[in-house]
Design a protein around this motif. Structure first.
Motif, PDB file in Angstrom:
ATOM      1  N   TRP A 211      84.008  10.103  -7.396  1.00 13.97           N
ATOM      2  CA  TRP A 211      85.207  10.736  -7.970  1.00 13.97           C
ATOM      3  C   TRP A 211      84.835  11.796  -9.001  1.00 13.97           C
ATOM      4  O   TRP A 211      85.499  12.823  -9.111  1.00 13.97           O
ATOM      5  N   ALA A 212      83.745  11.571  -9.749  1.00 14.51           N
ATOM      6  CA  ALA A 212      83.289  12.589 -10.716  1.00 14.51           C
ATOM      7  C   ALA A 212      82.823  13.845  -9.970  1.00 14.51           C
ATOM      8  O   ALA A 212      83.113  14.968 -10.388  1.00 14.51           O
TER       9      ALA A 212
ATOM     10  N   ASN B  90      84.551  19.522  -7.899  1.00 16.96           N
ATOM     11  CA  ASN B  90      84.568  20.301  -6.657  1.00 16.96           C
ATOM     12  C   ASN B  90      83.240  20.302  -5.907  1.00 16.96           C
ATOM     13  O   ASN B  90      82.936  21.247  -5.186  1.00 16.96           O
ATOM     14  N   LEU B  91      82.449  19.258  -6.086  1.00 13.81           N
ATOM     15  CA  LEU B  91      81.162  19.187  -5.375  1.00 13.81           C
ATOM     16  C   LEU B  91      81.344  18.592  -3.975  1.00 13.81           C
ATOM     17  O   LEU B  91      80.535  18.850  -3.085  1.00 13.81           O
TER      18      LEU B  91
ATOM     19  N   ILE C 211      84.647  11.071   0.140  1.00 16.35           N
ATOM     20  CA  ILE C 211      84.714   9.795  -0.577  1.00 16.35           C
ATOM     21  C   ILE C 211      85.094   8.681   0.391  1.00 16.35           C
ATOM     22  O   ILE C 211      84.436   7.641   0.467  1.00 16.35           O
ATOM     23  N   ARG C 212      86.179   8.920   1.138  1.00 16.17           N
ATOM     24  CA  ARG C 212      86.682   7.879   2.047  1.00 16.17           C
ATOM     25  C   ARG C 212      85.663   7.512   3.117  1.00 16.17           C
ATOM     26  O   ARG C 212      85.537   6.357   3.498  1.00 16.17           O
ATOM     27  N   GLN C 213      84.936   8.511   3.578  1.00 14.43           N
ATOM     28  CA  GLN C 213      83.992   8.302   4.667  1.00 14.43           C
ATOM     29  C   GLN C 213      82.703   7.620   4.204  1.00 14.43           C
ATOM     30  O   GLN C 213      82.138   6.812   4.933  1.00 14.43           O
TER      31      GLN C 213
ATOM     32  N   ASN D  19      94.519  13.266 -10.575  1.00  9.13           N
ATOM     33  CA  ASN D  19      93.755  13.862  -9.482  1.00  9.13           C
ATOM     34  C   ASN D  19      93.816  13.007  -8.220  1.00  9.13           C
ATOM     35  O   ASN D  19      93.234  13.357  -7.216  1.00  9.13           O
ATOM     36  N   GLY D  20      94.490  11.883  -8.296  1.00  9.84           N
ATOM     37  CA  GLY D  20      94.644  11.025  -7.120  1.00  9.84           C
ATOM     38  C   GLY D  20      95.647  11.638  -6.149  1.00  9.84           C
ATOM     39  O   GLY D  20      96.247  12.676  -6.428  1.00  9.84           O
ATOM     40  N   PHE D  21      95.846  10.967  -5.027  1.00 13.61           N
ATOM     41  CA  PHE D  21      96.714  11.535  -4.001  1.00 13.61           C
ATOM     42  C   PHE D  21      98.134  10.986  -4.091  1.00 13.61           C
ATOM     43  O   PHE D  21      98.348   9.820  -4.403  1.00 13.61           O
ATOM     44  N   ALA D  22      99.084  11.891  -3.861  1.00 13.19           N
ATOM     45  CA  ALA D  22     100.496  11.632  -4.153  1.00 13.19           C
ATOM     46  C   ALA D  22     100.982  10.305  -3.574  1.00 13.19           C
ATOM     47  O   ALA D  22     101.577   9.489  -4.286  1.00 13.19           O
TER      48      ALA D  22
END
Ligand SMILES: [Mg+2]
Length: 229
Positions: free
Chosen positions: A56-57, A62-63, A69-71, A128-131
């Motif tokens: 997450w960092a 934007n790296l 992440i999910r994969q 920054n999480g998803f809606a």
């Protein structure tokens, strides 16, 4: 002087580590992960939390993309534990995404503090999480009703610490910089980001991390916020 309080969600109000550990422990039992050689749910959770935090960092900077992440997070955990990932037959990431946002735990005193502030300020979320996931978390923890605007990286089309997110949030809330306060646990994303647009900040810092460029306020416990506001 403040009228608008902007809160981060994960690790600030919503007890990510506790909710995550519970989800991981359930998966450990459901999928019988002892059989693939993972010693305990605690061991599994410890590695997951460290790897997930690092990913997450990287995402905040934007790296990597969100899909990365999910994969990759669970395969990275297996490798850290020395487990052959081919032996894990289940889609752990899908199950984790189903379980995690349905957990209700908030950090100590977060709810009491929100109750105390609700009649005095207009409160919002910047995450920054998803809606979709963040909305389920707020419903599960029964805190959605406290917040007027919820800004996610999706609707702002940028993520903290990008100044655009804070500009977007203040515009959406009809708030000026002078009357806005950003409250969060992530020094880079929440504090440095908000400072870059001139907002005052509260660093929710339960572990007492040192910061070079001081936030306006640094608190170890939620009850301290009541003294400031
Ligand atoms: Mg956070």
């Amino acid at each position: 002087m403040y009228k608008h309080l902007f809160f981060d969600l994960d690790h600030t109000l919503w007890d990510f580590d506790r909710n995550s550990a519970e989800s991981i422990a359930e998966m450990y039992e459901t999928f019988q992960l002892a059989d693939v050689g993972i010693e305990s749910a605690a061991e599994f959770s410890k590695h997951f939390i460290a790897i997930n935090k690092k990913l997450w960092a990287d995402y905040d900077q934007n790296l990597i993309e969100h899909s990365y992440i999910r994969q990759h997070r669970f395969p990275m955990v297996y490798r850290a534990l020395g487990i052959d990932e081919a032996t894990v037959k289940h889609d752990l990431n899908a199950e984790y995404l189903r379980l995690l946002p349905r957990k209700p735990h908030l950090l100590p005193w977060a709810k009491e503090v929100l109750d105390h502030l609700r009649d005095r300020y207009t409160m919002h979320i910047i995450t920054n999480g998803f809606a979709e996931i963040q909305a389920i978390k707020m419903d599960s923890a029964e805190i959605a009703h406290y917040f007027t605007i919820v800004v996610t990286s999706e609707n702002a089309n940028a993520k903290k610490p990008d100044p655009l997110v804070f500009e977007y949030a203040m515009q959406a809330a009809g708030a000026s910089v002078a009357e806005s306060l950003m409250i969060g646990d992530n020094y880079l994303a929440d504090i440095m980001g908000a400072k870059s647009v001139g907002m005052d900040t509260v660093f929710y810092n339960p572990n007492g991390l040192l910061s070079n460029d001081a936030p306006t306020h640094d608190i170890r416990h939620w009850r301290e916020l009541i003294r400031i506001l």
